[in-house]
Design an enzyme around this catalytic site. Structure first.
Site, PDB file in Angstrom:
ATOM      1  N   ALA A  66      26.824 -26.065  21.303  1.00 31.03           N
ATOM      2  CA  ALA A  66      26.244 -27.372  21.135  1.00 31.03           C
ATOM      3  C   ALA A  66      27.176 -28.323  20.424  1.00 31.03           C
ATOM      4  CB  ALA A  66      24.877 -27.255  20.227  1.00 31.03           C
ATOM      5  N   GLY A 111      25.922 -22.441  21.874  1.00 32.33           N
ATOM      6  CA  GLY A 111      25.181 -22.638  22.916  1.00 32.33           C
ATOM      7  C   GLY A 111      25.521 -22.504  24.112  1.00 32.33           C
ATOM      8  N   GLU A 114      24.648 -18.943  24.647  1.00 31.09           N
ATOM      9  CA  GLU A 114      23.337 -18.759  24.929  1.00 31.09           C
ATOM     10  C   GLU A 114      22.992 -19.129  26.299  1.00 31.09           C
ATOM     11  OE1 GLU A 114      23.038 -21.082  21.183  1.00 31.09           O
ATOM     12  OE2 GLU A 114      21.473 -19.908  20.529  1.00 31.09           O
TER      13      GLU A 114
HETATM   14  N1  CAA Z   1      30.866 -29.619  19.575  1.00 26.92           N
HETATM   15  C1  CAA Z   1      31.815 -30.769  19.663  1.00 26.92           C
HETATM   16  N2  CAA Z   1      32.979 -30.934  19.947  1.00 26.92           N
HETATM   17  C2  CAA Z   1      33.737 -29.735  20.348  1.00 26.92           C
HETATM   18  C3  CAA Z   1      33.106 -28.687  20.146  1.00 26.92           C
HETATM   19  C4  CAA Z   1      31.547 -28.475  19.796  1.00 26.92           C
HETATM   20  N3  CAA Z   1      30.845 -27.355  19.988  1.00 26.92           N
HETATM   21  N4  CAA Z   1      34.166 -27.558  20.472  1.00 26.92           N
HETATM   22  C5  CAA Z   1      35.098 -28.108  20.740  1.00 26.92           C
HETATM   23  N5  CAA Z   1      34.963 -29.543  20.531  1.00 26.92           N
HETATM   24  C6  CAA Z   1      36.020 -30.696  20.780  1.00 26.92           C
HETATM   25  C7  CAA Z   1      36.963 -30.798  19.465  1.00 26.92           C
HETATM   26  O1  CAA Z   1      36.316 -31.408  18.409  1.00 26.92           O
HETATM   27  C8  CAA Z   1      38.347 -31.424  19.922  1.00 26.92           C
HETATM   28  O2  CAA Z   1      37.708 -32.607  20.192  1.00 26.92           O
HETATM   29  P1  CAA Z   1      39.051 -33.920  19.626  1.00 26.92           P
HETATM   30  O3  CAA Z   1      39.931 -33.444  20.829  1.00 26.92           O
HETATM   31  O4  CAA Z   1      38.441 -35.205  19.835  1.00 26.92           O
HETATM   32  O5  CAA Z   1      39.571 -33.363  18.312  1.00 26.92           O
HETATM   33  C9  CAA Z   1      38.206 -30.935  21.633  1.00 26.92           C
HETATM   34  O6  CAA Z   1      36.846 -30.174  21.878  1.00 26.92           O
HETATM   35  C10 CAA Z   1      39.269 -29.668  21.783  1.00 26.92           C
HETATM   36  O7  CAA Z   1      38.870 -28.584  20.844  1.00 26.92           O
HETATM   37  P2  CAA Z   1      39.931 -28.105  19.685  1.00 26.92           P
HETATM   38  O8  CAA Z   1      41.069 -29.046  19.503  1.00 26.92           O
HETATM   39  O9  CAA Z   1      39.291 -27.524  18.632  1.00 26.92           O
HETATM   40  O10 CAA Z   1      40.565 -26.824  20.735  1.00 26.92           O
HETATM   41  P3  CAA Z   1      41.236 -25.505  20.196  1.00 26.92           P
HETATM   42  O11 CAA Z   1      41.926 -25.030  21.315  1.00 26.92           O
HETATM   43  O12 CAA Z   1      41.958 -25.573  18.858  1.00 26.92           O
HETATM   44  O13 CAA Z   1      39.873 -24.637  19.915  1.00 26.92           O
HETATM   45  C11 CAA Z   1      37.603 -23.717  19.781  1.00 26.92           C
HETATM   46  C12 CAA Z   1      38.956 -24.125  20.645  1.00 26.92           C
HETATM   47  C13 CAA Z   1      37.889 -22.258  19.370  1.00 26.92           C
HETATM   48  C14 CAA Z   1      36.700 -23.462  20.944  1.00 26.92           C
HETATM   49  C15 CAA Z   1      37.258 -24.834  18.964  1.00 26.92           C
HETATM   50  O14 CAA Z   1      37.189 -26.107  19.442  1.00 26.92           O
HETATM   51  C16 CAA Z   1      35.994 -24.508  18.115  1.00 26.92           C
HETATM   52  O15 CAA Z   1      35.924 -23.695  17.535  1.00 26.92           O
HETATM   53  N6  CAA Z   1      34.749 -25.043  18.566  1.00 26.92           N
HETATM   54  C17 CAA Z   1      33.630 -24.923  18.138  1.00 26.92           C
HETATM   55  C18 CAA Z   1      32.727 -23.606  18.501  1.00 26.92           C
HETATM   56  C19 CAA Z   1      31.439 -23.500  17.782  1.00 26.92           C
HETATM   57  O16 CAA Z   1      31.288 -23.523  16.425  1.00 26.92           O
HETATM   58  N7  CAA Z   1      30.544 -23.628  18.675  1.00 26.92           N
HETATM   59  C20 CAA Z   1      29.087 -23.413  18.099  1.00 26.92           C
HETATM   60  C21 CAA Z   1      28.573 -24.833  18.012  1.00 26.92           C
HETATM   61  S1  CAA Z   1      26.930 -24.629  17.162  1.00 26.92           S
HETATM   62  C22 CAA Z   1      25.931 -24.198  18.264  1.00 26.92           C
HETATM   63  O17 CAA Z   1      26.241 -23.952  19.537  1.00 26.92           O
HETATM   64  C23 CAA Z   1      24.408 -24.134  17.777  1.00 26.92           C
HETATM   65  C24 CAA Z   1      23.436 -23.593  18.815  1.00 26.92           C
HETATM   66  O18 CAA Z   1      23.110 -22.426  19.007  1.00 26.92           O
HETATM   67  C25 CAA Z   1      22.729 -24.543  19.535  1.00 26.92           C
END
Ligand code: CAA
Length: 260
Positions: A66, A111, A114
């Site tokens: 998400a 998400g 999920e």
């Molecule tokens: N939401 C918003 N933006 C996201 C995102 C997310 N879940 N995942 C990645 N992005 C964005 C980053 O902010 C980044 O944006 P910018 O270029 O503007 O900075 C872009 O995508 C590329 O991401 P990274 O630079 O972080 O890429 P990376 O290769 O270094 O890392 C990753 C990849 C490990 C997937 C890392 O992006 C990450 O950890 N993402 C978040 C994963 C996460 O925590 N997901 C769970 C969300 S909570 C949820 O889903 C709740 C639910 O159950 C409903």
């Protein structure tokens, strides 16, 4: 509805839905979820569609979760509304009359994991990574992960993924039954299309009833579930597809199913 976050492409009886926000690793914000709900609801009513493939845009992510930038400022009431929207989308995918295949082409986190869990069948590319990292953000999975993951892989393994907040690779996901198989990245969509085509060549009505029997039956005790299966089995005999399927077998020809 104006679609800016997803792509919906039909090829014969197979529709591919691509989550298309590659710059945010296909993270699910409110608009994306609304577009998904609109599109999946329409696909469910479209009798020309017999199988659906869900994937993510680009080579890096299926869906990285998400949208954290959207969720950051939510209060409890807004969080509830967002969670309800996510659950509505996942239920629409899960209950779609047609089979849904997840083509997991990269990160399937939060998400995204999920969404994969709500699909009927999951195929992953070798670079795919899975996880429920919500606890790292101070929240719990909000689109069904605490419920569908333990039902699929068992409580102990699910708890390790849910409490640990880390990632597992595609091979590990396959070993624990989170995905059916792992394929090279460049053949993932072809493999999903081959599987979808095979499903489309079978009796469409039987496929729908099979999905209903599995999904609804798994929510019942075995005795009631078997009684439910008996009713759906009987219902098949009221269909033209049953007459055609059995006649074709006995006449040693390919069946020409009409989805009736
Ligand atoms: N939401 C918003 N933006 C996201 C995102 C997310 N879940 N995942 C990645 N992005 C964005 C980053 O902010 C980044 O944006 P910018 O270029 O503007 O900075 C872009 O995508 C590329 O991401 P990274 O630079 O972080 O890429 P990376 O290769 O270094 O890392 C990753 C990849 C490990 C997937 C890392 O992006 C990450 O950890 N993402 C978040 C994963 C996460 O925590 N997901 C769970 C969300 S909570 C949820 O889903 C709740 C639910 O159950 C409903």
């Amino acid at each position: 509805m104006n679609m800016t976050n997803i792509l919906v492409e039909q090829d014969g009886a197979i529709v591919t839905v691509t989550i298309n926000r590659p710059k945010a690793l296909n993270a699910l914000n409110k608009e994306t979820l609304e577009e998904m709900h609109h599109s999946f609801s329409a696909l469910g009513k479209d009798r020309s569609v017999q199988a659906v493939i869900v994937t993510g845009s680009g080579e890096k992510a299926f869906v990285a979760g998400a949208d954290i930038s959207y969720m950051q400022s939510l209060d409890a009431a807004a969080g509830k509304v967002f969670g309800e929207l996510g659950h509505k989308v996942m239920a629409t995918v899960e209950n779609l009359p047609q089979p849904v295949i997840a083509a997991i082409n990269g990160f399937a986190l939060g998400g995204g994991c999920e969404l994969a869990l709500a699909c009927d069948i999951r195929l992953a590319s070798v670079n795919a990574k899975f996880g429920q990292p919500e606890v790292n953000l101070g929240v719990i999975p909000g689109f069904g992960g605490t419920q569908r993951l333990p039902r699929l892989v068992g409580k102990g393994l699910a708890n390790e993924i849910l409490f640990g907040g880390g990632m597992i690779d595609a091979e590990e996901a396959c070993r624990i039954g989170l995905v059916n198989r792992v394929v090279p990245q460049d053949t993932l969509l072809d493999e999903c299309r081959i599987l979808a085509s095979k499903i489309c060549s079978r009796g469409p009505l039987a496929i729908r009833l099979c999905k209903e029997a599995v999904n609804n039956g798994m929510e019942m005790d075995l005795k009631r579930a078997c009684a439910y299966e008996k009713d759906l089995f009987a219902l098949c005999f009221a269909s033209e597809d049953q007459k055609e399927g059995m006649a074709a077998f006995l006449e040693k020809r390919t069946p020409n199913f009409q989805n009736k």
